[in-house]
Write an enzyme that holds these catalytic residues in place. Structure first.
Site, PDB file in Angstrom:
ATOM      1  N   SER A   1     -18.199  42.742  34.952  1.00  0.00           N
ATOM      2  CA  SER A   1     -18.899  41.466  34.865  1.00  0.00           C
ATOM      3  C   SER A   1     -20.419  41.689  34.970  1.00  0.00           C
ATOM      4  O   SER A   1     -20.997  42.369  34.121  1.00  0.00           O
ATOM      5  CB  SER A   1     -18.373  40.513  35.947  1.00  0.00           C
ATOM      6  OG  SER A   1     -18.823  39.193  35.712  1.00  0.00           O
TER       7      SER A   1
ATOM      8  N   ASP B   1     -11.904  34.122  28.237  1.00  0.00           N
ATOM      9  CA  ASP B   1     -13.109  34.353  29.031  1.00  0.00           C
ATOM     10  C   ASP B   1     -14.323  33.893  28.227  1.00  0.00           C
ATOM     11  O   ASP B   1     -14.436  34.234  27.041  1.00  0.00           O
ATOM     12  CB  ASP B   1     -13.214  35.860  29.324  1.00  0.00           C
ATOM     13  CG  ASP B   1     -14.351  36.220  30.261  1.00  0.00           C
ATOM     14  OD1 ASP B   1     -15.235  35.381  30.514  1.00  0.00           O
ATOM     15  OD2 ASP B   1     -14.354  37.370  30.742  1.00  0.00           O
TER      16      ASP B   1
ATOM     17  N   HIS C   1     -11.611  35.274  32.893  1.00  0.00           N
ATOM     18  CA  HIS C   1     -12.521  36.235  33.517  1.00  0.00           C
ATOM     19  C   HIS C   1     -12.064  36.577  34.935  1.00  0.00           C
ATOM     20  O   HIS C   1     -11.778  35.701  35.739  1.00  0.00           O
ATOM     21  CB  HIS C   1     -13.929  35.614  33.578  1.00  0.00           C
ATOM     22  CG  HIS C   1     -15.005  36.575  33.981  1.00  0.00           C
ATOM     23  ND1 HIS C   1     -15.662  37.359  33.068  1.00  0.00           N
ATOM     24  CD2 HIS C   1     -15.545  36.856  35.190  1.00  0.00           C
ATOM     25  CE1 HIS C   1     -16.569  38.087  33.695  1.00  0.00           C
ATOM     26  NE2 HIS C   1     -16.516  37.806  34.986  1.00  0.00           N
TER      27      HIS C   1
END
Length: 221
Positions: free
Chosen positions: A57, A160, A190
């Site tokens: 991320s 996501d 996500h």
């Protein structure tokens, strides 16, 4: 994973926004990368067997940028970064996206309401960071060239907002002649493997990450 693959993991506790705005976290991460290279003998590690930068991320954004910076830094001439482990990355700020790529970045709108991660949360985090959207150090898609950067193992999730960032990053690297391997996890949002670590897809992420690391390490020799 460290024991199984016989690798040393250096985890970077970079400073966070809003108290520490851009580029503090990046500078911390890059300093740690340089420190690791400089301390290899003291850490009893051989960078010739592989020197991988990775993240998840926001950490994936930092990892991709560190790999790009290291590519051009004479400091790493004798011990280059040999691989990138990039999971669900952000590679372009929406306000700085080149026109030619806009049609390929649909997931930010398609999954703007999540689950788990929403577009509003992403934009709030970016606002706290106060990074110029068109700075390649926050939008690595904007580096003039991506040729010569380390091979990348890239994973992403089907529901996501950042799904298409990962897809586009893989495409741009491949077009620049960089070796790329990708894995997609359909129908999940996500960071799903942190919230639901016992489902089959989460277990697959764990196994794929190990295989991705093996692939990167094999290419380092």
């Amino acid at each position: 994973m460290s024991v199984e693959l016989q690798i040393v993991v250096v985890n970077v506790e970079y400073r966070l926004a809003p108290e520490h705005q851009f580029p503090t976290g990046l500078n911390d991460s890059y300093a740690a990368l340089q420190w690791t290279a400089g301390m290899a003998s003291s850490l009893r590690i051989s960078l010739q067997k592989g020197f991988i930068v990775g993240g998840d991320s926001a950490g994936a954004n930092l990892a991709t940028v560190c790999a790009m910076l290291a590519r051009d830094d004479p400091f790493f001439t004798g011990h280059p970064v040999t691989g990138q482990l990039v999971r669900q990355p952000s590679v372009i700020h929406p306000d700085a996206c080149p026109e030619k790529y806009k049609s390929e970045l649909c997931s930010m709108e398609e999954f703007k309401d999540g689950p788990l991660l929403t577009r509003d949360i992403l934009m709030q985090c970016r606002a706290l960071l106060k990074a110029p959207p068109d700075d390649p150090r926050i939008s690595p898609l904007l580096f003039r060239s991506h040729a010569g950067v380390a091979p990348a193992f890239i994973t992403y999730n089907g529901r996501d907002p950042l799904r298409d960032d990962a897809r586009l990053w893989a495409k741009v690297l491949s077009e620049a002649g960089v070796k790329v391997k990708t894995e997609c996890y359909p129908g999940v949002p996500h960071g799903f493997y942190y919230s639901f670590p016992m489902i089959s897809l989460a277990r697959r992420v764990d196994q794929d990450t190990r295989e991705g690391l093996r692939w990167l390490l094999a290419g380092a020799h």
